[in-house]
Structures are given as structure tokens and as C-alpha cells.
Write a protein that holds these residues in place. Structure first.
Motif, PDB file in Angstrom:
ATOM      1  N   GLY A   7       0.858  -1.179   0.000  1.00 36.12           N
ATOM      2  CA  GLY A   7       0.000   0.000   0.000  1.00 36.12           C
ATOM      3  C   GLY A   7       0.890   1.223   0.000  1.00 36.12           C
ATOM      4  O   GLY A   7       2.093   1.122   0.286  1.00 36.12           O
ATOM      5  N   VAL A 129      -3.669  -5.378  -0.963  1.00 37.95           N
ATOM      6  CA  VAL A 129      -3.376  -3.952  -0.977  1.00 37.95           C
ATOM      7  C   VAL A 129      -4.189  -3.279   0.119  1.00 37.95           C
ATOM      8  O   VAL A 129      -5.406  -3.458   0.202  1.00 37.95           O
ATOM      9  N   ASP A 131      -5.624   0.045   1.171  1.00 43.71           N
ATOM     10  CA  ASP A 131      -5.969   1.210   0.358  1.00 43.71           C
ATOM     11  C   ASP A 131      -6.650   2.286   1.181  1.00 43.71           C
ATOM     12  O   ASP A 131      -7.535   1.988   1.993  1.00 43.71           O
ATOM     13  N   ARG A 164      -1.372  -0.176  -7.992  1.00 42.24           N
ATOM     14  CA  ARG A 164      -1.393  -1.115  -6.863  1.00 42.24           C
ATOM     15  C   ARG A 164      -2.688  -1.924  -6.873  1.00 42.24           C
ATOM     16  O   ARG A 164      -2.672  -3.143  -6.692  1.00 42.24           O
ATOM     17  N   ALA A 168      -3.764  -6.240  -7.107  1.00 43.70           N
ATOM     18  CA  ALA A 168      -4.335  -6.831  -5.895  1.00 43.70           C
ATOM     19  C   ALA A 168      -5.192  -8.058  -6.167  1.00 43.70           C
ATOM     20  O   ALA A 168      -5.998  -8.074  -7.091  1.00 43.70           O
TER      21      ALA A 168
END
Length: 195
Positions: A7, A129, A131, A164, A168
Motif C-alpha cells: 500500500g 493492498v 488502500d 497497486r 491486488a
């Protein structure tokens, strides 16, 4: 099972990693490894001093992290050189520690901020991830003592939020109260325990 946890800066990766650790996961922390590879007298520290100036090494032999960051994150070239020096050493130690963790039979969490950027996704079976909104990232990182400009410069050198998220397998949103983050961790952990 190896899980990459990543992250952006200020997303709360360490908070989520700690939640998984309380469930029984083994956590391999790339930032902690990064601190170890630059201990006084290490070859990585010597290479950093050659690239970024001998004055990044303090009188006691320790790295002046703030000064290195000022020089390393000033432009893309310097950031690339920092990564070229540190990431192979981080990856080597991480691979060893991930293998050690797997031998215990536990879920092994590889907490790596630059998992996507450095191509280390290949080290793990799944990517999680953590977030948050970019404004939240900045707010949290500034609260930890970084300047707004420094945070934005670091964010500019990292994978974008979209990049990112595209990597994921699972996303944990961490904008809300921690009990909601914990609930997401609980659900994901239960899923892993069933497989």
C-alpha cells in the motif's frame, strides 16, 4: 502460503500486518530488513555513501536517514539509484525469511511498500493492498513527522493507487475506524484458513 501486503505511504500497512500477526501469521517486514542492511559497516551502507555522499554516514557509523531521503527522493534518477542499491539486498533477505516462515506452516505476510514497483509480486502467492484515499495518506504521513512536500515526492516515486489496485488479489480499505479494518482482516483470514 505467502501473501504480499502493500500500500502507499500512510495507508496503514503496519497496522494491518499487526492484525494478521495476532491471527497467527508470520510477518516479514521489508522496512525492518531495510534497516538491517544499512547497519554500520555494511556493504550496502558503503555503496549508499559512495552514491549519495559520505556525510550520510554519521560519526557513530549509523545512516542519517533524513539526509539520505532528502537526496534520494529529490528526483527519479536518485530514487532509482537508491532502489538499485538496496532492493537486491532486501529481496535476498526477504526470500530467506519467507522460506523460514513457510517451514512453520503459517501464513507468511511479506509487508513490502514497493512490492509492485520492484517486481517482488513474484515472491508471493497473493497480493493484499491496503488502500486509503491519497488525502488520507498525506495526512497520516505528515502526522508522523514528514513534510507535505516530502510525502508528495515519495508518492510520485511509488506505484499509483490504480497500479497497486490492479495488482491486488484482495483490497483492505483502511479509511474507516479500525474495527472495520479488523473485520476485513477477519474475513480474509477465515478464507485463507478454509483453503
Amino acid at each position: 502460503m505467502r501473501v504480499g501486503l502493500t500500500g502507499g505511504i500512510g495507508s496503514g500497512k503496519s497496522t494491518v500486518a499487526a492484525m494478521f500477526a495476532r491471527k497467527g501469521a508470520v510477518v516479514v517486514d521489508a522496512d525492518e530488513i531495510a534497516r538491517r542492511i544499512v547497519e554500520p559497516g555494511s556493504p550496502v551502507l558503503a555503496r549508499l555513501a559512495e552514491e549519495f555522499g559520505a556525510d550520510i554516514v554519521q560519526a557513530d557509523g549509523c545512516l542519517n536517514r533524513g539526509l539520505l531521503a532528502e537526496r534520494a527522493f529529490v528526483n527519479e534518477r536518485n530514487t532509482r539509484h537508491l532502489n538499485e542499491i538496496t532492493h537486491p539486498a532486501i529481496r535476498e533477505l526477504a526470500e530467506s525469511e519467507l522460506a523460514d516462515g513457510e517451514r512453520t506452516g503459517a501464513v507468511v505476510i511479506y509487508e513490502m511498500p514497493l512490492l509492485v514497483e520492484t517486481g517482488q509480486v513474484s515472491l508471493v502467492d497473493q497480493v493484499v493492498v491496503v488502500d486509503v484515499a491519497e488525502a488520507t495518506q498525506i495526512e497520516r504521513a505528515v502526522a508522523r513527522g514528514l513534510t507535505d512536500d516530502d510525502v508528495r515526492a515519495r508518492m510520485a516515486r511509488q506505484a499509483s493507487r490504480a497500479e497497486r489496485l490492479a495488482a491486488a488479489d484482495h483490497v483492505i480499505t483502511n479509511d474507516e475506524p479500525l474495527d472495520r479494518t479488523q473485520s476485513q482482516v477477519d474475513v480474509l483470514w477465515a478464507e485463507w484458513m478454509r483453503s
